[in-house]
Scaffold this motif. Structure first.
Motif, mmCIF file in Angstrom:
data_model
loop_
_atom_site.group_PDB
_atom_site.id
_atom_site.type_symbol
_atom_site.label_atom_id
_atom_site.label_comp_id
_atom_site.label_asym_id
_atom_site.label_seq_id
_atom_site.Cartn_x
_atom_site.Cartn_y
_atom_site.Cartn_z
ATOM 1 N N ALA A 246 0.792 -1.010 -0.008
ATOM 2 C CA ALA A 246 0.424 0.297 0.311
ATOM 3 C C ALA A 246 1.035 1.216 0.076
ATOM 4 O O ALA A 246 0.303 2.214 -1.021
ATOM 5 N N LYS A 247 2.309 1.081 0.544
ATOM 6 C CA LYS A 247 2.872 2.600 0.541
ATOM 7 C C LYS A 247 3.869 2.734 -0.270
ATOM 8 O O LYS A 247 3.183 4.134 -0.664
ATOM 9 N N ARG A 248 3.578 1.605 -1.077
ATOM 10 C CA ARG A 248 4.725 1.114 -2.840
ATOM 11 C C ARG A 248 4.189 1.983 -3.486
ATOM 12 O O ARG A 248 4.857 3.010 -4.050
ATOM 13 N N ALA A 249 3.216 1.416 -3.028
ATOM 14 C CA ALA A 249 2.033 2.546 -4.849
ATOM 15 C C ALA A 249 1.448 3.782 -4.194
ATOM 16 O O ALA A 249 1.232 4.693 -4.946
ATOM 17 N N ALA A 250 1.775 4.253 -2.751
ATOM 18 C CA ALA A 250 1.203 5.420 -2.645
ATOM 19 C C ALA A 250 2.935 6.845 -2.458
ATOM 20 O O ALA A 250 2.428 7.507 -3.550
ATOM 21 N N ILE A 251 4.076 5.745 -2.816
ATOM 22 C CA ILE A 251 4.704 6.813 -2.739
ATOM 23 C C ILE A 251 4.953 7.105 -3.914
ATOM 24 O O ILE A 251 5.283 8.150 -5.152
ATOM 25 N N VAL A 252 4.279 5.469 -5.070
ATOM 26 C CA VAL A 252 4.394 6.304 -6.817
ATOM 27 C C VAL A 252 3.345 7.573 -7.096
ATOM 28 O O VAL A 252 4.348 8.210 -7.354
ATOM 29 N N GLN A 253 2.426 7.287 -6.212
ATOM 30 C CA GLN A 253 1.471 8.435 -6.988
ATOM 31 C C GLN A 253 1.989 9.006 -5.625
ATOM 32 O O GLN A 253 1.627 10.933 -6.677
#
Length: 326
Positions: A231-238
């Motif tokens: 979840a955090k990995r996806a948020a960092i990309v965003q």
């Protein structure tokens, strides 16, 4: 010409300005309906937050976030080492120093600025007229060992043929050094924006800036712990997608960016214009050229004893995380 707002700055006003830089970006939690996750975004002197506040690039983000502000890279990376922040922003050498210090990080994006955003500054009436005059003097470096200012100073000394053994180097955090500089307790100060710009606006004089020495590259790092969380990995990309948009906006709207920076940091608009004009705002994925440039810094820093060991830049870089077109 010296800004009249800075012509009679005292130790007290320097401390107040330092406090503004540290406190103006007080952490604020932003939430939306059913956010996927929360990111804690590490910042230095409110610079990254000002960029996002001005561009509104984080408006409507599908994640919650909180800003965590620090005077310089050293305390910021201490926070990343202890998993207190998910991302951090810093110049080239501080990222390398953090890696040497076993901070579990990956470089995930590059920011491009200007090398005249830092330098060695002296008092206007100082007898020091060139870097060669630093022989036998004490130079204060902000903020800690492994800073971009240390790299710039050592490069300037080598350029001038001055052995480092002939200069006393001390490391002091920016707000403390700023107060000492204002009260004329410092011979020379190697420092970066925004503190550098403020010192010059107060009447300080440039002995040597970073042009021809520093890469002018900055980086966004993400903690390995955060990247391991889907979840955090996806948020960092965003977040990085929005970083790119924010940089594009700042380059297209320099005056609006300067005004927003001034309001957030409480610095005079004249200072804000100078700082934002040379700040690292353009954000892009890490390129092969970036890795090569940073490796050159790593190799030179190991050679010069700035870093105790050589850092393998490719090993601390995740160039695949963010694929926004460069």
């Amino acid at each position: 010409m010296t800004d009249p707002l800075f012509s009679k700055t005292s130790r007290r006003s320097w401390l107040l300005q330092g406090a503004a830089l540290s406190l103006a970006a007080t952490t604020t939690l932003r939430t939306w309906a059913q956010p996927q996750t929360t990111l804690i975004l590490g910042d230095q002197a409110g610079g990254l937050r000002a960029l996002f506040e001005a561009s509104k690039a984080l408006d409507g983000a599908p994640f919650a976030y909180r800003w965590a502000n620090f005077q310089g890279a050293a305390p910021l990376f201490e926070a990343q080492r202890s998993a207190a922040v998910d991302t951090a922003v810093a110049g080239d050498l501080p990222v390398l120093a953090a890696a040497v210090g076993k901070t579990p990080l990956k470089i995930v994006a590059t920011r491009v600025g200007k090398p005249d955003a830092l330098g060695i500054v002296v008092q206007a009436d100082s007898p020091l007229r060139s870097v060669a005059d630093l022989r036998g003097k004490t130079v204060i470096v902000s903020s800690a060992r492994g800073s971009i200012s240390q790299y710039q100073l050592y490069g300037a000394l080598e350029e001038a043929g001055v052995p480092r053994s002939e200069v006393t180097v001390k490391f002091v955090l920016p707000t403390d050094a700023a107060a000492a500089f204002a009260s004329k307790q410092i011979d020379a100060w190697a420092v970066f924006d925004p503190y550098y710009a403020i010192a010059l606006q107060q009447g300080g004089r440039i002995l040597r800036d970073g042009r021809g020495i520093n890469t002018a590259l900055g980086f966004i790092t993400a903690s390995e712990h955060s990247l391991a969380d889907p979840a955090k990995r996806a948020a960092i990309v965003q977040f990085l997608d929005r970083l790119g948009r924010a940089g594009d906006w700042a380059l297209a709207n320099p005056e609006a960016y300067a005004q927003a920076y001034s309001q957030l940091t409480r610095l005079p608009l004249a200072s804000a214009r100078i700082i934002t004009a040379r700040a690292s705002v353009a954000g892009r994925p890490v390129s092969e050229a970036d890795i090569v440039a940073l490796q050159a810094v790593a190799d030179r820093s190991a050679r010069d004893g700035i870093l105790p060991v050589r850092v393998d830049v490719r090993a601390i870089t995740d160039a695949q995380l963010w694929k926004r077109p460069a």
